[in-house]
Design a protein around this motif. Sequence first.
Motif, PDB file in Angstrom:
ATOM      1  N   PHE A 302      96.463  60.227  83.251  1.00 27.22           N
ATOM      2  CA  PHE A 302      97.404  59.346  82.564  1.00 27.22           C
ATOM      3  C   PHE A 302      96.956  59.164  81.123  1.00 27.22           C
ATOM      4  CE2 PHE A 302      98.563  58.329  86.864  1.00 27.22           C
ATOM      5  CZ  PHE A 302      99.870  57.864  86.803  1.00 27.22           C
ATOM      6  N   THR A 303      97.898  59.171  80.206  1.00 27.38           N
ATOM      7  CA  THR A 303      97.584  58.907  78.802  1.00 27.38           C
ATOM      8  C   THR A 303      98.490  57.788  78.289  1.00 27.38           C
ATOM      9  OG1 THR A 303      99.211  60.366  77.756  1.00 27.38           O
ATOM     10  CG2 THR A 303      97.151  61.369  78.493  1.00 27.38           C
ATOM     11  N   ASP A 304      98.045  57.143  77.225  1.00 27.84           N
ATOM     12  CA  ASP A 304      98.860  56.127  76.567  1.00 27.84           C
ATOM     13  C   ASP A 304      98.393  56.004  75.126  1.00 27.84           C
ATOM     14  OD1 ASP A 304     100.796  54.216  76.252  1.00 27.84           O
ATOM     15  OD2 ASP A 304      99.603  52.572  77.091  1.00 27.84           O
ATOM     16  N   LEU A 305      99.324  55.877  74.216  1.00 24.52           N
ATOM     17  CA  LEU A 305      98.964  55.677  72.818  1.00 24.52           C
ATOM     18  C   LEU A 305      98.495  54.244  72.603  1.00 24.52           C
ATOM     19  CD1 LEU A 305     101.702  57.525  70.716  1.00 24.52           C
ATOM     20  CD2 LEU A 305      99.258  57.992  70.755  1.00 24.52           C
ATOM     21  N   LYS A 306      97.331  54.086  72.000  1.00 22.04           N
ATOM     22  CA  LYS A 306      96.782  52.756  71.765  1.00 22.04           C
ATOM     23  C   LYS A 306      97.590  52.035  70.691  1.00 22.04           C
ATOM     24  CE  LYS A 306      92.526  50.337  70.471  1.00 22.04           C
ATOM     25  NZ  LYS A 306      91.127  50.479  70.019  1.00 22.04           N
ATOM     26  N   GLU A 307      97.980  50.797  71.024  1.00 24.04           N
ATOM     27  CA  GLU A 307      98.676  49.924  70.070  1.00 24.04           C
ATOM     28  C   GLU A 307      99.903  50.610  69.477  1.00 24.04           C
ATOM     29  OE1 GLU A 307      95.765  48.711  67.211  1.00 24.04           O
ATOM     30  OE2 GLU A 307      94.622  47.555  68.666  1.00 24.04           O
ATOM     31  N   SER A 308     100.691  51.221  70.338  1.00 27.07           N
ATOM     32  CA  SER A 308     101.879  51.919  69.856  1.00 27.07           C
ATOM     33  C   SER A 308     102.931  50.946  69.321  1.00 27.07           C
ATOM     34  CB  SER A 308     102.479  52.766  70.975  1.00 27.07           C
ATOM     35  OG  SER A 308     102.810  51.962  72.101  1.00 27.07           O
ATOM     36  N   THR A 309     102.966  49.746  69.877  1.00 32.29           N
ATOM     37  CA  THR A 309     103.946  48.763  69.402  1.00 32.29           C
ATOM     38  C   THR A 309     103.697  48.416  67.938  1.00 32.29           C
ATOM     39  OG1 THR A 309     104.138  47.822  71.626  1.00 32.29           O
ATOM     40  CG2 THR A 309     104.922  46.480  69.796  1.00 32.29           C
ATOM     41  N   SER A 310     102.436  48.184  67.599  1.00 27.62           N
ATOM     42  CA  SER A 310     102.116  47.874  66.199  1.00 27.62           C
ATOM     43  C   SER A 310     102.350  49.082  65.301  1.00 27.62           C
ATOM     44  CB  SER A 310     100.662  47.406  66.088  1.00 27.62           C
ATOM     45  OG  SER A 310      99.765  48.425  66.514  1.00 27.62           O
ATOM     46  N   LEU A 311     102.221  50.293  65.873  1.00 27.25           N
ATOM     47  CA  LEU A 311     102.498  51.502  65.100  1.00 27.25           C
ATOM     48  C   LEU A 311     103.959  51.512  64.656  1.00 27.25           C
ATOM     49  CD1 LEU A 311     101.706  54.385  64.092  1.00 27.25           C
ATOM     50  CD2 LEU A 311     102.417  55.215  66.343  1.00 27.25           C
ATOM     51  N   TYR A 312     104.857  51.145  65.541  1.00 28.20           N
ATOM     52  CA  TYR A 312     106.269  51.085  65.181  1.00 28.20           C
ATOM     53  C   TYR A 312     106.501  50.063  64.068  1.00 28.20           C
ATOM     54  CZ  TYR A 312     108.006  54.077  68.957  1.00 28.20           C
ATOM     55  OH  TYR A 312     108.300  55.145  69.756  1.00 28.20           O
ATOM     56  N   GLU A 313     105.792  48.958  64.145  1.00 25.20           N
ATOM     57  CA  GLU A 313     105.949  47.921  63.122  1.00 25.20           C
ATOM     58  C   GLU A 313     105.438  48.397  61.766  1.00 25.20           C
ATOM     59  OE1 GLU A 313     103.937  44.501  64.559  1.00 25.20           O
ATOM     60  OE2 GLU A 313     105.460  43.999  66.061  1.00 25.20           O
ATOM     61  N   ARG A 314     104.335  49.152  61.779  1.00 24.71           N
ATOM     62  CA  ARG A 314     103.704  49.559  60.524  1.00 24.71           C
ATOM     63  C   ARG A 314     104.465  50.671  59.814  1.00 24.71           C
ATOM     64  NH1 ARG A 314      99.163  49.362  63.801  1.00 24.71           N
ATOM     65  NH2 ARG A 314      98.991  51.634  63.840  1.00 24.71           N
ATOM     66  N   VAL A 315     104.962  51.661  60.571  1.00 22.89           N
ATOM     67  CA  VAL A 315     105.557  52.841  59.917  1.00 22.89           C
ATOM     68  C   VAL A 315     107.064  52.924  60.087  1.00 22.89           C
ATOM     69  CG1 VAL A 315     103.395  54.101  60.255  1.00 22.89           C
ATOM     70  CG2 VAL A 315     105.245  54.374  61.918  1.00 22.89           C
ATOM     71  N   GLY A 316     107.639  52.062  60.918  1.00 18.98           N
ATOM     72  CA  GLY A 316     109.080  52.103  61.131  1.00 18.98           C
ATOM     73  C   GLY A 316     109.466  52.988  62.308  1.00 18.98           C
ATOM     74  N   ASP A 317     110.656  52.731  62.851  1.00 17.77           N
ATOM     75  CA  ASP A 317     111.095  53.425  64.059  1.00 17.77           C
ATOM     76  C   ASP A 317     111.185  54.931  63.875  1.00 17.77           C
ATOM     77  OD1 ASP A 317     111.234  51.025  65.329  1.00 17.77           O
ATOM     78  OD2 ASP A 317     113.425  50.867  65.291  1.00 17.77           O
ATOM     79  N   LEU A 318     111.758  55.389  62.777  1.00 18.26           N
ATOM     80  CA  LEU A 318     111.992  56.809  62.585  1.00 18.26           C
ATOM     81  C   LEU A 318     110.680  57.581  62.496  1.00 18.26           C
ATOM     82  CD1 LEU A 318     114.110  58.996  62.229  1.00 18.26           C
ATOM     83  CD2 LEU A 318     114.012  58.614  59.754  1.00 18.26           C
TER      84      LEU A 318
END
Length: 468
Positions: A302-318
Amino acid sequence: MSDAETLFSVLRQSADGDVVSAIEALVRDAPDHALARVNTLDFAHRRGLGEEQVIAAFLHAARLGLFEMSWNVLCPSCGGVLDANATLKSVRSAAYHCAFCAISSEPTLDDLVEVTFMVNPRLRRIAAHEPDTLSSFEYLRQIFFSSGVDLPDDADARFQDITFDAVELPPGDKAILSLHVPEGSLILFDPVTHATQFMTVTGEPVRERQGLTVIFNDVLAGAENVTLQPGPLRLSFENRSSKRVLPLLLKADERLHQLLDPRRPALTAKRLLTNQTFRDVYGTDTLDIEQRLKITSLTFLFTDLKESTSLYERVGDLAAYDLVRAHFQVLNGIVAAESGAVVKTIGDAVMATFPTPERAVAAAIRMREAMQRLGAERQRQDLTLKIGIHEGPCLAVVLNDRQDYFGQTVNIASRVQGLAESRSIFASGTVVDNPSTTALLKASGLVPTPQRRSVQGLSGELAVYEIP
């Protein structure tokens, strides 16, 4: 251009060219028996080709109609095919009985269900397409025995040496054999109906003729053992089945075991289910919704991106979506290269399976390195992948119209992934303690750190390792 040439040309568009050329040569030049049950792993080994490339090529060839795929339920003792199926959907979860060995076993997908390929009669007609034309030995070799039974080149002569007598009996026919049986053990076996009669010949020799009647039916009855004395025997056969039968009276001595014991690797159902090409080509039509087939050992990653939610906030959805999609492409390629398959993605997480633990660990190490490169290319140094690995038994099932897996092993693997907090890989003790995994880690210069951690849903603590 002939139909065959056209199909091979199409096959070259989706399969390795060298492998396709080797398959063309096989169809053109090989003897009939070599095309009855093609063992893809042996085919790859003998020609110096990559196993994954060969498996993928035969899967695409079957999809194009060049070959017919068969899922064969095997006896763990003699390697006989107890049931041949065009699809895994036809394989029962209940135990299968081998009358020849007098044992019953559940069809676990690890080693008791093999997958073979027979040439389509439209491409080349072989004797196995008409099994009623086969001799006793050829029926054994091409129809009864699995592709993993490693028969020697002189198998025919050696079978003749241990065959006391043989009969060919059409439906409705009768026959009588007059024999003089010596002391020892004999097995009367019909490879068509699998009917079996064990004979123990012991005691004082007799002059009076002994009698034994064997009736063949379409319904397999349990094998029996009769005790005879050395001397004359009148053996009567009656074929009440709907098929031609080929009863063989075999000398059950060490020569029989020496002939049947050697094995060679074969493509198992488990390995095929964890093959990415198979999932891509056949995955939506593999099992029935009610099937529950056992696998005694499968490795989950199993894999998961660490702190992916904050990644969306920092760089934007696109930008985040583009990055997540790129990471999926990288992981999918690595999983396939290590003989694994992606079962599903959940958000930005991946669930993948591998046939053996060391393959999963090798994939995890490559994933970690690839994510570092991807982060550097995209100037995202905070792009971190959390990875967890666990191995154990499970059930192959259908969930949400997808071939999936169910059981405690899957749950624990997900929980192990949850223990990862940084770039370290977490793996359970069953994974790291595997000898092949140990060798891989040693060669990679990685020293895992043992821990004992509480895992939700599991009583007590779980032995896990952090791979730095």
